[in-house]
Enzyme design. Structure first.
Site, PDB file in Angstrom:
ATOM      1  N   TYR A   1       0.515 -12.428 -10.383  1.00  0.00           N
ATOM      2  CA  TYR A   1      -0.194 -12.004 -11.683  1.00  0.00           C
ATOM      3  C   TYR A   1       0.383 -12.606 -12.960  1.00  0.00           C
ATOM      4  O   TYR A   1       0.066 -12.325 -14.067  1.00  0.00           O
ATOM      5  CB  TYR A   1      -0.211 -10.438 -11.872  1.00  0.00           C
TER       6      TYR A   1
ATOM      7  N   ARG B   1       9.763  -7.380 -18.369  1.00  0.00           N
ATOM      8  CA  ARG B   1      10.660  -7.072 -17.186  1.00  0.00           C
ATOM      9  C   ARG B   1      10.634  -8.546 -16.623  1.00  0.00           C
ATOM     10  O   ARG B   1       9.921  -9.130 -16.061  1.00  0.00           O
ATOM     11  CB  ARG B   1       9.888  -5.881 -16.528  1.00  0.00           C
TER      12      ARG B   1
ATOM     13  N   HIS C   1       7.913  -5.678 -10.087  1.00  0.00           N
ATOM     14  CA  HIS C   1       8.037  -4.317 -10.576  1.00  0.00           C
ATOM     15  C   HIS C   1       9.016  -3.632  -9.517  1.00  0.00           C
ATOM     16  O   HIS C   1       9.706  -2.893 -10.378  1.00  0.00           O
ATOM     17  CB  HIS C   1       6.574  -3.954 -10.272  1.00  0.00           C
TER      18      HIS C   1
HETATM   19  C1  TPP Z   1       0.519   8.962 -12.057  1.00  0.00           C
HETATM   20  C2  TPP Z   1       0.778   7.710 -11.640  1.00  0.00           C
HETATM   21  N1  TPP Z   1      -0.046   6.790 -11.342  1.00  0.00           N
HETATM   22  C3  TPP Z   1       0.318   5.665 -10.643  1.00  0.00           C
HETATM   23  C4  TPP Z   1       1.585   5.356 -10.437  1.00  0.00           C
HETATM   24  C5  TPP Z   1       2.034   4.063  -9.722  1.00  0.00           C
HETATM   25  N2  TPP Z   1       2.738   3.151 -10.685  1.00  0.00           N
HETATM   26  C6  TPP Z   1       4.092   3.300 -10.710  1.00  0.00           C
HETATM   27  S1  TPP Z   1       4.693   2.424 -12.128  1.00  0.00           S
HETATM   28  C7  TPP Z   1       3.440   1.955 -12.399  1.00  0.00           C
HETATM   29  C8  TPP Z   1       3.178   0.976 -13.676  1.00  0.00           C
HETATM   30  C9  TPP Z   1       3.613   1.343 -14.762  1.00  0.00           C
HETATM   31  O1  TPP Z   1       3.576   0.405 -15.922  1.00  0.00           O
HETATM   32  P1  TPP Z   1       4.150   0.787 -17.097  1.00  0.00           P
HETATM   33  O2  TPP Z   1       3.990   2.145 -17.658  1.00  0.00           O
HETATM   34  O3  TPP Z   1       3.900  -0.324 -18.154  1.00  0.00           O
HETATM   35  O4  TPP Z   1       6.005   0.708 -16.976  1.00  0.00           O
HETATM   36  P2  TPP Z   1       6.724  -0.105 -16.433  1.00  0.00           P
HETATM   37  O5  TPP Z   1       6.580  -0.367 -14.604  1.00  0.00           O
HETATM   38  O6  TPP Z   1       6.189  -1.508 -16.539  1.00  0.00           O
HETATM   39  O7  TPP Z   1       8.018  -0.151 -16.646  1.00  0.00           O
HETATM   40  C10 TPP Z   1       2.226   2.296 -11.647  1.00  0.00           C
HETATM   41  C11 TPP Z   1       0.783   2.149 -11.766  1.00  0.00           C
HETATM   42  C12 TPP Z   1       2.548   6.561 -10.916  1.00  0.00           C
HETATM   43  N3  TPP Z   1       3.852   6.112 -10.527  1.00  0.00           N
HETATM   44  N4  TPP Z   1       2.119   7.631 -11.408  1.00  0.00           N
END
Ligand code: TPP
Ligand code: MG
Lengths: 347, 413
Positions: free
Chosen positions: B310, B297, B301
């Site tokens: 980070y 990415r 975020h």
């Molecule tokens: C059940 C849940 N816990 C926490 C979150 C908050 N949250 C949103 S995105 C994220 C990180 C997700 O990382 P990843 O699966 O690697 O996907 P990326 O954002 O890198 O595309 C978090 C912790 C959420 N959306 N749902």
């Protein structure tokens, strides 16, 4: 996803000119980590990043990654391991990143965290503090704005705290961490960047003097005509409404519950008995809610002092709406004033 | 335990033990060992070098059980066009967030090759289950960009009809959608439909319990689901090492009895090849598969995140050199597939989409507050009707007040 605009991390100096709500929480965590070695802070993004709201900012660097650390992304895992840690001598403070993302952990909360003490006939205490950034009013998208306190308050065995001021943010988080019982600690997102002129060292001294006020409500504003019973994110709205009502000659008393479980019936009832009218203000949807419980209790205990039915201004009974609509959903000053107007003043 | 509790109803359960296990049967049909079938290839599948040259076959990571025919030039040109539109959509939306026109936008800048391949490997009848970051995949599946943006603009939670487009509402609670995907595939099997389901999630999300439950259900019920994991190395600030100690995320498939593969997630050719084969296998063999794409990415975020906290700028720079867009463009130009006329047409298409996004997002469209009560149930309850009336009265009073103020102002003039 996080949607709340990032703000500067909490000031670390001993005497910040203005202390933010988030800064007070950060200090409470730091002081707890210093005060007792069994405290550990963990969750998603709480380490390196310092939390998406910066509440754990700097803790991993200052106290080490054994004491403040990131976990795999799994809320049930976080909660379940917190139960195990507490069973074996630690005092976990865990973060659920947002209100609605705490739901995967609910089984661990409802089936174990809340019940272990009772199941074991009091042999096991689970001193776990569960921090949950919660509520709306910050333009957040779905799943980032839930008022979920009702689910927890309805679960016997959990204490439920919702601070509404910077001072309470500090003192109540320390109480939550020191509590022998599990505490679900709700942090109203929209208050994170609210400020107060407070000295952290004074707060620390106040807390460490040993004086405890756990589970007590407080009269946040004195008045004589009607009592607004409220907590957390709705406290500032209730105070503004009281201010506006005063201009119309109505004297409003505001009771800030602070703690939903335990509930301070005495402070609520003393106020309602004095004013003769009660209006509960809460952001959560009203049906089968904390607000419903308050109305029922006031009715039961203060019936003979009431000049009008006990009323509620709450969120509507709908899934939390999209950002452009939330202003219509949340309790507003005008809506509170309208209901006050409608509380049988003529007789 | 009484029988009624443990006897499942409905879904056809494959016999507990056939002569051959599913893995044995599929692998023997393919003439390979069960290990070659299930385990990811020794290295990730890659067709194009970061410079955009086609790698020699022996360097593509392919082998027995891991053969991936390269799609036709025509298909690749179409994929390139969607890739360019995806990049343009991402960057336009990021600009719109900065201008305060959107509530939030989790950009997939850098991951567009994954997004496009996820949509293009599917047939019309196939379903897509996307996340908050998969806007470009949703658009590539055929949903109008303006409808997709309804949620990010903050009007409503989902702006398109999932059934019409066979594209689920973008899911934010991580990996919850994977189980929905498995259920949708199960329904398709029960209904005798020829449907493959592709379900997306990120690397961090693989830690959630629902991820594991979804893979297990899909394998146990033998359902045509392709689990597509975009491994961009981070879950907000948390690096992959904190999510998994497995050799790769693709290896996780093995424990559930399915095949896993990993692909260079910035190589659109490899992604198209690998995902198309996964979808084909899911369809013909009625089996689930896991594909892990290794990508990055490029931006924070979301707009609310500060990624300098980070990750090193050096790391971001390294990944910029592996950008999927430049790589594909070089390959297609060198091959003579992308000529000036085609490039001009693609760029015009991108500008048209961006302009329509700008126009739509800059227009002040306000949803009707009273609609809040309309869709909670098929018919509003009595309580909801009362609450709707209350709000309607409030709005009418506000409007009247506004009109009175206006009249007073005009009177004063
Ligand atoms: C059940 C849940 N816990 C926490 C979150 C908050 N949250 C949103 S995105 C994220 C990180 C997700 O990382 P990843 O699966 O690697 O996907 P990326 O954002 O890198 O595309 C978090 C912790 C959420 N959306 N749902
Ligand atoms: Mg990720």
């Amino acid at each position: 996803m996080t949607t709340v605009t990032e703000t500067k991390p909490a000031a670390q100096s001993a005497k910040p000119a203005k202390l933010t709500f988030a800064g007070a929480l950060n200090a409470a965590l730091a002081h707890s980590l210093e005060a007792r070695q069994d405290v550990v802070v963990f969750g998603e993004d709480v380490g390196t990043l310092g939390g998406v709201f910066r509440v754990t900012d700097g803790l991993a660097a200052r106290y080490g990654t054994d004491r403040c650390f990131d976990t795999p992304l799994a809320e049930s895992g976080i909660m379940g391991t917190a139960v195990g840690m507490a069973l074996n001598g630690m005092r976990p403070v865990v973060e659920m990143q947002f209100d609605a993302f705490a739901y995967p952990a609910f089984e661990q909360v409802a089936s174990h965290l809340a019940k272990m003490h009772n199941r074991t006939r009091g042999r096991v205490e689970l001193p776990v503090a569960v921090r949950i950034p919660y509520g709306g009013g910050v333009g957040g998208v779905e799943h980032h704005c839930d008022s979920s306190e009702g689910y927890y308050a309805h679960t016997p065995g959990l204490k439920v705290y919702v601070p509404g001021t910077v001072e309470d943010a500090y003192l109540m988080l320390r109480e939550a961490i020191d509590s022998p019982d599990p505490v679900v600690f709700f942090e109203p997102k929209k208050l994170y960047w609210s400020k107060a002129d407070l000295d952290l060292e004074d707060l620390r001294a106040t807390y460490e003097s040993g004086e405890r006020r756990e589970g007590s409500a407080v009269v946040a504003r004195q008045g004589t005509d009607v009592t607004l019973v409220t907590y957390g994110p709705s406290l500032p709205t209730a105070l503004k409404a009281a201010e506006a009502a005063a201009e119309d000659g109505v004297s409003v008393e505001v009771v800030d519950l602070r703690s939903i479980v335990p509930l301070d019936d005495d402070t609520v009832c003393a106020s309602v008995e004095k004013t003769g009218r009660a209006l509960v203000v809460a952001e959560a949807q009203g049906f089968a809610s904390v607000a419903s419980e308050l109305v029922a209790r006031i009715q039961e205990r203060c019936f003979h002092s009431l000049a009008s039915p006990v009323r509620r201004v709450t969120g509507f009974d709908i899934p939390y709406p999209a950002p452009k609509l939330e202003e219509h959903h949340l309790p507003s000053v005008d809506r509170i004033l309208d209901v006050i107007d409608d509380m049988q003043w003529e007789d | 335990m009484s029988e009624s509790i443990d006897t499942p109803v409905g879904p056809p359960i494959p016999p507990a033990r056939q002569e051959l296990t599913l893995v044995e049967r599929v692998s023997s049909q393919m003439g390979i060992s069960p290990e070659d079938y299930m385990l990811p290839a020794e290295r990730e599948i890659r067709m194009l070098s970061p410079e955009g040259t086609l790698l020699p076959a022996e360097q593509q990571g392919t082998g027995p059980g891991h053969e991936y025919p390269i799609p036709s030039d025509e298909v690749l040109l179409e994929a390139y066009e969607r890739l360019m539109v995806g990049r343009r959509v991402n960057d336009q939306n990021t600009a719109l967030v900065r201008q305060g026109r959107l509530a939030v936008y989790p950009s997939s800048h850098g991951q567009e090759a994954c997004q496009v391949a996820a949509a293009m490997c599917l047939e019309d009848n196939d379903w897509l289950f996307p996340t908050y970051r998969d806007t470009v995949a949703v658009i590539s599946k055929g949903v109008d960009p303006l409808d997709v943006m309804v949620s990010f603009r903050g009007d409503w939670h989902c702006g398109y009809d999932p059934k019409e487009h066979k594209t689920a509402a973008q899911a934010t609670p991580l990996t919850t959608q994977l189980l929905h995907a498995v259920g949708a595939a199960h329904a398709a099997v029960l209904r005798g439909e020829d449907t493959v389901v592709l379900a997306m999630c990120g690397d961090g999300a693989t830690s959630e319990g629902d991820f594991h439950e979804a893979l297990n259900f899909a394998a146990v019920f033998r359902l045509p689901v392709v689990f597509f994991v975009q491994n961009n190395g981070y879950a907000i600030s948390v690096p992959l090492a904190r999510q998994s100690a497995a050799p790769t995320l693709a290896h996780k498939a093995v424990g559930y009895g399915m095949a896993g593969e990993r692909v260079d997630g910035n190589d659109l050719v490899a992604l198209m090849a690998a995902l198309r084969r996964a979808v084909d296998l899911a369809r013909t063999e009625r089996i689930p598969l896991l594909v892990e794409a290794h990508t990055y990415r490029m931006q924070a975020h979301t707009n609310a995140d500060d990624d300098t906290r980070y990750r090193e700028r050096e790391e971001v720079k390294e990944w910029a050199a592996k950008d999927p867009v430049l790589r594909m463009e070089t390959y297609l130009r060198d091959k003579g597939v992308l000529d000036e006329a085609a490039a001009a047409r693609v760029s015009e298409h991108c500008e048209t989409v961006a302009a329509s996004l700008r126009d739509a997002m800059n227009a002040d469209v306000n949803p009707d507050p009273l609609e809040m009560f309309d869709h909670v149930f098929s018919e509003p309850t009595q309580q909801l009707r009362e609450q709707r009336d209350w709000l309607a009265e409030e709005l009418a009073a506000e409007a009247a007040e506004g009109r009175a103020d206006q009249a007073a102002k005009e009177g004063a003039r």
